[in-house]
Write a protein that holds these residues in place. Structure first.
Motif, PDB file in Angstrom:
ATOM      1  N   GLY A 177     -22.765  30.125  20.662  1.00 59.97           N
ATOM      2  CA  GLY A 177     -21.196  29.422  20.315  1.00 59.97           C
ATOM      3  C   GLY A 177     -21.679  27.994  19.601  1.00 59.97           C
ATOM      4  O   GLY A 177     -20.206  27.488  19.767  1.00 59.97           O
ATOM      5  N   SER A 178     -22.260  27.648  18.743  1.00 59.58           N
ATOM      6  CA  SER A 178     -22.231  26.321  17.544  1.00 59.58           C
ATOM      7  C   SER A 178     -21.402  26.418  16.523  1.00 59.58           C
ATOM      8  O   SER A 178     -20.511  25.523  16.693  1.00 59.58           O
ATOM      9  CB  SER A 178     -23.728  25.882  16.984  1.00 59.58           C
ATOM     10  N   GLY A 179     -20.868  27.540  16.599  1.00 61.91           N
ATOM     11  CA  GLY A 179     -19.811  27.792  15.812  1.00 61.91           C
ATOM     12  C   GLY A 179     -20.621  27.378  14.051  1.00 61.91           C
ATOM     13  O   GLY A 179     -19.171  27.106  13.048  1.00 61.91           O
ATOM     14  N   MET A 180     -21.846  27.175  14.080  1.00 63.80           N
ATOM     15  CA  MET A 180     -22.212  26.798  12.433  1.00 63.80           C
ATOM     16  C   MET A 180     -21.793  28.497  11.126  1.00 63.80           C
ATOM     17  O   MET A 180     -21.165  28.198  10.566  1.00 63.80           O
ATOM     18  CB  MET A 180     -23.588  26.555  12.248  1.00 63.80           C
ATOM     19  N   CYS A 181     -21.792  29.484  12.082  1.00 60.09           N
ATOM     20  CA  CYS A 181     -21.423  30.672  11.047  1.00 60.09           C
ATOM     21  C   CYS A 181     -20.053  30.728  10.655  1.00 60.09           C
ATOM     22  O   CYS A 181     -19.764  31.118   9.592  1.00 60.09           O
ATOM     23  CB  CYS A 181     -21.934  32.119  11.986  1.00 60.09           C
ATOM     24  N   ALA A 182     -19.256  30.241  11.313  1.00 60.62           N
ATOM     25  CA  ALA A 182     -17.769  30.990  11.686  1.00 60.62           C
ATOM     26  C   ALA A 182     -17.200  29.885  10.157  1.00 60.62           C
ATOM     27  O   ALA A 182     -16.109  29.510   9.691  1.00 60.62           O
ATOM     28  CB  ALA A 182     -17.241  30.601  12.107  1.00 60.62           C
ATOM     29  N   GLY A 183     -18.192  28.217  10.299  1.00 56.92           N
ATOM     30  CA  GLY A 183     -17.520  27.254   9.484  1.00 56.92           C
ATOM     31  C   GLY A 183     -18.490  27.526   7.932  1.00 56.92           C
ATOM     32  O   GLY A 183     -18.023  27.080   7.532  1.00 56.92           O
ATOM     33  N   VAL A 184     -19.363  27.828   7.900  1.00 57.89           N
ATOM     34  CA  VAL A 184     -19.778  28.957   6.517  1.00 57.89           C
ATOM     35  C   VAL A 184     -19.258  29.478   5.817  1.00 57.89           C
ATOM     36  O   VAL A 184     -19.403  29.480   4.775  1.00 57.89           O
ATOM     37  CB  VAL A 184     -20.770  28.500   6.817  1.00 57.89           C
ATOM     38  N   ALA A 185     -19.099  30.331   6.613  1.00 60.82           N
ATOM     39  CA  ALA A 185     -18.250  31.912   6.191  1.00 60.82           C
ATOM     40  C   ALA A 185     -17.115  32.350   7.114  1.00 60.82           C
ATOM     41  O   ALA A 185     -17.485  33.021   7.775  1.00 60.82           O
ATOM     42  CB  ALA A 185     -19.648  32.702   6.241  1.00 60.82           C
ATOM     43  N   PRO A 186     -16.350  31.420   7.066  1.00 60.03           N
ATOM     44  CA  PRO A 186     -15.350  32.219   7.801  1.00 60.03           C
ATOM     45  C   PRO A 186     -14.632  33.516   7.526  1.00 60.03           C
ATOM     46  O   PRO A 186     -13.787  33.183   8.702  1.00 60.03           O
ATOM     47  CB  PRO A 186     -14.236  31.270   7.559  1.00 60.03           C
ATOM     48  N   ASP A 187     -14.738  33.973   6.317  1.00 61.38           N
ATOM     49  CA  ASP A 187     -14.808  35.279   5.844  1.00 61.38           C
ATOM     50  C   ASP A 187     -15.219  36.717   6.815  1.00 61.38           C
ATOM     51  O   ASP A 187     -14.503  37.695   6.790  1.00 61.38           O
ATOM     52  CB  ASP A 187     -14.484  35.221   4.510  1.00 61.38           C
ATOM     53  N   HIS A 188     -16.222  36.116   7.211  1.00 63.12           N
ATOM     54  CA  HIS A 188     -16.951  37.456   7.979  1.00 63.12           C
ATOM     55  C   HIS A 188     -17.595  37.125   9.325  1.00 63.12           C
ATOM     56  O   HIS A 188     -17.886  37.977  10.211  1.00 63.12           O
ATOM     57  CB  HIS A 188     -18.603  36.815   6.525  1.00 63.12           C
ATOM     58  N   PHE A 189     -17.475  35.399   9.599  1.00 57.26           N
ATOM     59  CA  PHE A 189     -17.791  35.172  10.951  1.00 57.26           C
ATOM     60  C   PHE A 189     -16.856  34.415  11.928  1.00 57.26           C
ATOM     61  O   PHE A 189     -15.848  33.730  10.979  1.00 57.26           O
ATOM     62  CB  PHE A 189     -18.570  33.998  11.558  1.00 57.26           C
ATOM     63  N   GLU A 190     -16.445  34.908  12.957  1.00 54.96           N
ATOM     64  CA  GLU A 190     -15.177  33.922  13.918  1.00 54.96           C
ATOM     65  C   GLU A 190     -16.008  34.153  15.374  1.00 54.96           C
ATOM     66  O   GLU A 190     -17.086  34.420  15.737  1.00 54.96           O
ATOM     67  CB  GLU A 190     -14.024  34.610  14.157  1.00 54.96           C
ATOM     68  N   LEU A 191     -15.644  33.061  16.040  1.00 50.91           N
ATOM     69  CA  LEU A 191     -15.882  32.653  17.357  1.00 50.91           C
ATOM     70  C   LEU A 191     -14.705  33.403  17.871  1.00 50.91           C
ATOM     71  O   LEU A 191     -13.689  33.085  18.387  1.00 50.91           O
ATOM     72  CB  LEU A 191     -16.165  30.983  17.523  1.00 50.91           C
ATOM     73  N   VAL A 192     -15.480  34.547  19.356  1.00 51.98           N
ATOM     74  CA  VAL A 192     -14.830  35.229  20.052  1.00 51.98           C
ATOM     75  C   VAL A 192     -15.465  34.990  21.449  1.00 51.98           C
ATOM     76  O   VAL A 192     -16.385  35.101  22.135  1.00 51.98           O
ATOM     77  CB  VAL A 192     -14.986  36.308  19.280  1.00 51.98           C
ATOM     78  N   ASP A 193     -14.843  34.309  22.281  1.00 59.19           N
ATOM     79  CA  ASP A 193     -15.132  33.539  23.662  1.00 59.19           C
ATOM     80  C   ASP A 193     -15.860  32.400  23.697  1.00 59.19           C
ATOM     81  O   ASP A 193     -16.737  32.657  24.684  1.00 59.19           O
ATOM     82  CB  ASP A 193     -15.006  35.338  24.800  1.00 59.19           C
ATOM     83  N   GLY A 194     -16.162  32.020  22.686  1.00 58.88           N
ATOM     84  CA  GLY A 194     -16.761  30.864  22.789  1.00 58.88           C
ATOM     85  C   GLY A 194     -18.330  32.064  22.304  1.00 58.88           C
ATOM     86  O   GLY A 194     -18.747  30.869  21.822  1.00 58.88           O
ATOM     87  N   TYR A 195     -18.080  32.409  21.467  1.00 63.83           N
ATOM     88  CA  TYR A 195     -19.844  33.328  21.137  1.00 63.83           C
ATOM     89  C   TYR A 195     -19.526  34.084  19.781  1.00 63.83           C
ATOM     90  O   TYR A 195     -18.071  34.350  19.212  1.00 63.83           O
ATOM     91  CB  TYR A 195     -20.236  34.254  21.896  1.00 63.83           C
ATOM     92  N   ALA A 196     -20.017  33.767  18.750  1.00 61.96           N
ATOM     93  CA  ALA A 196     -20.337  34.333  17.213  1.00 61.96           C
ATOM     94  C   ALA A 196     -19.841  35.987  17.047  1.00 61.96           C
ATOM     95  O   ALA A 196     -20.299  35.956  18.206  1.00 61.96           O
ATOM     96  CB  ALA A 196     -21.408  34.230  16.383  1.00 61.96           C
ATOM     97  N   SER A 197     -19.742  36.361  16.668  1.00 64.12           N
ATOM     98  CA  SER A 197     -18.644  37.350  16.677  1.00 64.12           C
ATOM     99  C   SER A 197     -19.341  37.454  14.650  1.00 64.12           C
ATOM    100  O   SER A 197     -18.054  36.898  14.173  1.00 64.12           O
ATOM    101  CB  SER A 197     -17.353  38.060  17.231  1.00 64.12           C
ATOM    102  N   ALA A 198     -19.107  38.897  13.948  1.00 65.11           N
ATOM    103  CA  ALA A 198     -19.305  39.521  13.037  1.00 65.11           C
ATOM    104  C   ALA A 198     -17.795  40.272  12.802  1.00 65.11           C
ATOM    105  O   ALA A 198     -17.784  40.632  13.504  1.00 65.11           O
ATOM    106  CB  ALA A 198     -20.116  40.012  12.265  1.00 65.11           C
ATOM    107  N   LYS A 199     -16.767  39.857  11.628  1.00 62.70           N
ATOM    108  CA  LYS A 199     -16.034  40.568  11.396  1.00 62.70           C
ATOM    109  C   LYS A 199     -15.872  41.284  11.125  1.00 62.70           C
ATOM    110  O   LYS A 199     -14.746  42.275  11.307  1.00 62.70           O
ATOM    111  CB  LYS A 199     -14.945  39.856  10.005  1.00 62.70           C
ATOM    112  N   GLU A 200     -16.877  41.800  10.158  1.00 68.91           N
ATOM    113  CA  GLU A 200     -17.236  43.514   9.960  1.00 68.91           C
ATOM    114  C   GLU A 200     -18.880  43.169   9.938  1.00 68.91           C
ATOM    115  O   GLU A 200     -19.451  42.679   9.984  1.00 68.91           O
ATOM    116  CB  GLU A 200     -17.131  43.972   8.605  1.00 68.91           C
ATOM    117  N   ASP A 201     -19.367  45.062  11.000  1.00 61.94           N
ATOM    118  CA  ASP A 201     -20.303  45.112  10.661  1.00 61.94           C
ATOM    119  C   ASP A 201     -21.595  45.728   9.749  1.00 61.94           C
ATOM    120  O   ASP A 201     -22.563  45.224   9.258  1.00 61.94           O
ATOM    121  CB  ASP A 201     -21.102  46.455  11.715  1.00 61.94           C
ATOM    122  N   ARG A 202     -20.773  46.022   8.191  1.00 62.29           N
ATOM    123  CA  ARG A 202     -21.014  46.035   6.800  1.00 62.29           C
ATOM    124  C   ARG A 202     -20.476  44.964   6.238  1.00 62.29           C
ATOM    125  O   ARG A 202     -19.421  45.435   5.937  1.00 62.29           O
ATOM    126  CB  ARG A 202     -21.424  47.431   6.552  1.00 62.29           C
TER     127      ARG A 202
END
Length: 73
Positions: free
Chosen positions: A14-39
């Motif tokens: 849950g570092s949030g680096m992915c959401a910080g680098v690519a907020p259009d593709h990743f978000e944090l959900v309940d403190g962990y990374a989640s892809a906004k879309e699988d493809r």
């Protein structure tokens, strides 16, 4: 061409680096990374996010060939 995004929930810290680098593709959900879309369409931001994950919890693959795009080995 499209890419799949897989996140290993057991590895993610849950570092949030992915959401910080690519907020259009990743978000944090309940403190962990989640892809906004699988493809997704190929995008440098998706690769950058996978490469920036401190525990390499994000796997990006080419859907057609199953080739790993990121993280680089």
């Amino acid at each position: 061409m499209s890419w799949s995004i897989e996140i290993d929930a057991n590895t993610c810290i849950g570092s949030g680096m992915c959401a910080g680098v690519a907020p259009d593709h990743f978000e944090l959900v309940d403190g962990y990374a989640s892809a906004k879309e699988d493809r997704v369409e190929p995008a440098d931001a998706v690769v950058d996010a996978a490469e920036s994950c401190p525990v390499e919890a994000i796997l990006v693959k080419d859907v057609e060939t199953d080739r790993v795009i990121a993280p680089e080995e």
